[in-house]
Design a protein around this motif. Structure first.
Motif, PDB file in Angstrom:
ATOM      1  N   SER A 103       0.863  -1.182   0.000  1.00 23.57           N
ATOM      2  CA  SER A 103       0.000   0.000   0.000  1.00 23.57           C
ATOM      3  C   SER A 103       0.896   1.227   0.000  1.00 23.57           C
ATOM      4  CB  SER A 103      -0.915   0.016   1.232  1.00 23.57           C
ATOM      5  OG  SER A 103      -1.800  -1.087   1.211  1.00 23.57           O
ATOM      6  N   ASP A 116      -8.443   2.550  -3.993  1.00 24.67           N
ATOM      7  CA  ASP A 116      -8.022   1.187  -4.311  1.00 24.67           C
ATOM      8  C   ASP A 116      -7.952   1.043  -5.826  1.00 24.67           C
ATOM      9  OD1 ASP A 116     -10.563   0.650  -5.312  1.00 24.67           O
ATOM     10  OD2 ASP A 116     -11.195  -0.550  -3.582  1.00 24.67           O
ATOM     11  N   HIS A 156      -2.602  -2.824  -2.802  1.00 22.68           N
ATOM     12  CA  HIS A 156      -3.864  -2.916  -2.071  1.00 22.68           C
ATOM     13  C   HIS A 156      -4.610  -1.578  -2.067  1.00 22.68           C
ATOM     14  CE1 HIS A 156      -6.689  -4.077   0.961  1.00 22.68           C
ATOM     15  NE2 HIS A 156      -6.159  -3.321   1.894  1.00 22.68           N
ATOM     16  N   ARG A 157      -4.018  -0.598  -1.431  1.00 26.49           N
ATOM     17  CA  ARG A 157      -4.702   0.688  -1.287  1.00 26.49           C
ATOM     18  C   ARG A 157      -3.700   1.830  -1.232  1.00 26.49           C
ATOM     19  NH1 ARG A 157     -10.073   0.564   2.528  1.00 26.49           N
ATOM     20  NH2 ARG A 157     -11.288  -0.693   1.075  1.00 26.49           N
TER      21      ARG A 157
END
Ligand code: F8G
Length: 236
Positions: A127, A171, A161-162
């Motif tokens: 992330s 996202d 992921h994010r």
């Protein structure tokens, strides 16, 4: 006391680790570090926290294991890790640049280099944390690819992921794996997110990022960051 933007960001970073279980969290930056420790104290009690040097620590900073540098590489290769990296530039497919600004043959700025970014993005859940969301960081195309995005060949464990910024959470759950807004932080106008982003984002109606619970706020304010260092990283 009212919930601050930094505290919303800490909770959003904690939520990055939801469902991760017993893996190594490698948060880069102060706010992601608070998020990982908050997750460990609440939703993800099995999360492993490295001190970035040689030890595993509890969320309170107690020693609980030995993980020298070479063992980190074993974990990177094994894939049981979620890293939260920073970015000088990030594009819509999650390509990250922490290496250099400008033409590759003659960059105007030499930055950190590639570091662990290629291996992280190919082998580990990744992330990103962007404390100052702007068109300078969220760019149409990165100058150098350090961390690999969804439009590149990357192998089976690739999982961006994010992205958490000081304005919103994103996202890549779109048909072409480009970025979309998951939620805007309380008090942020979604138009500001569009205006501060150097590429088109889908014009959906995003949710509002959750505020930390009373229990989480108490942990952030009294246990994890009583000196409010979080406010130095997120200035709103
Ligand atoms: C720009 C821009 C821009 C910056 N556009 N200009 C200019 C135009 C700016 C300044 C100048 C400097 C596994 C693992 C590893 C390991 C192992 C183990 C990792 C393999 C460990 C060690 C290793 C990588 C982790 C991160 C990065 C975290 C941040 C930073 C930052 C800021 C990146 C946001 N867009 N941008 N400039 N690392 N750091 O005007 O000009 O350039 O700017 O995982 O390492 O090796 O591998 O970067 O730059 O995740 O997030 O904070 O370098 O501080 O000072 O902003 O002012 O000098 O004129 P910075 P900054 P000037 S994983």
């Amino acid at each position: 006391m009212a919930v601050t933007r930094a505290e919303v960001c800490v909770a959003a970073c904690a939520d990055l680790f939801a469902g991760d279980g017993e893996i190594l969290a490698s948060p880069m930056g102060f706010v992601p570090g608070l998020g990982a420790r908050l997750a460990r104290l609440t939703s993800e009690p099995d999360l492993l926290l490295s001190d970035g040097e040689a030890y595993l620590l509890t969320a309170d900073g107690e020693l609980e294991g030995w993980m020298p540098y070479r063992k980190v590489f074993d974990v990177v290769a094994h894939g049981t890790r979620h890293v939260v990296m920073g970015a000088n530039q990030l594009d819509r497919f999650g390509n990250q640049n922490i290496s250099a600004i400008g033409d590759h043959g003659k960059p105007t700025r030499q930055l950190l280099g590639f570091r662990g970014a290629p291996g992280n993005t190919v082998n580990n859940k990744t992330s990103y944390w962007i404390p100052r969301h702007s068109k300078r960081v969220l760019v149409d195309a990165v100058d150098v690819v350090s961390g690999v995005g969804y439009d590149k060949q990357a192998g089976p464990f690739h999982n961006i992921h994010r992205v958490v910024t000081n304005l919103a959470v994103f996202d890549f759950d779109t048909p072409d794996r480009s970025m979309r807004i998951v939620s805007v932080h309380p008090g942020v106008d979604v138009q500001e997110v569009h205006d501060q982003t150097g590429f088109e984002l889908p014009r959906d109606e995003p949710a509002v990022t959750r505020e930390p619970t009373e229990h989480e706020l108490d942990l952030i304010r009294t246990v994890l960051d009583p000196d409010s260092k979080r406010d130095r990283e997120v200035r709103v």
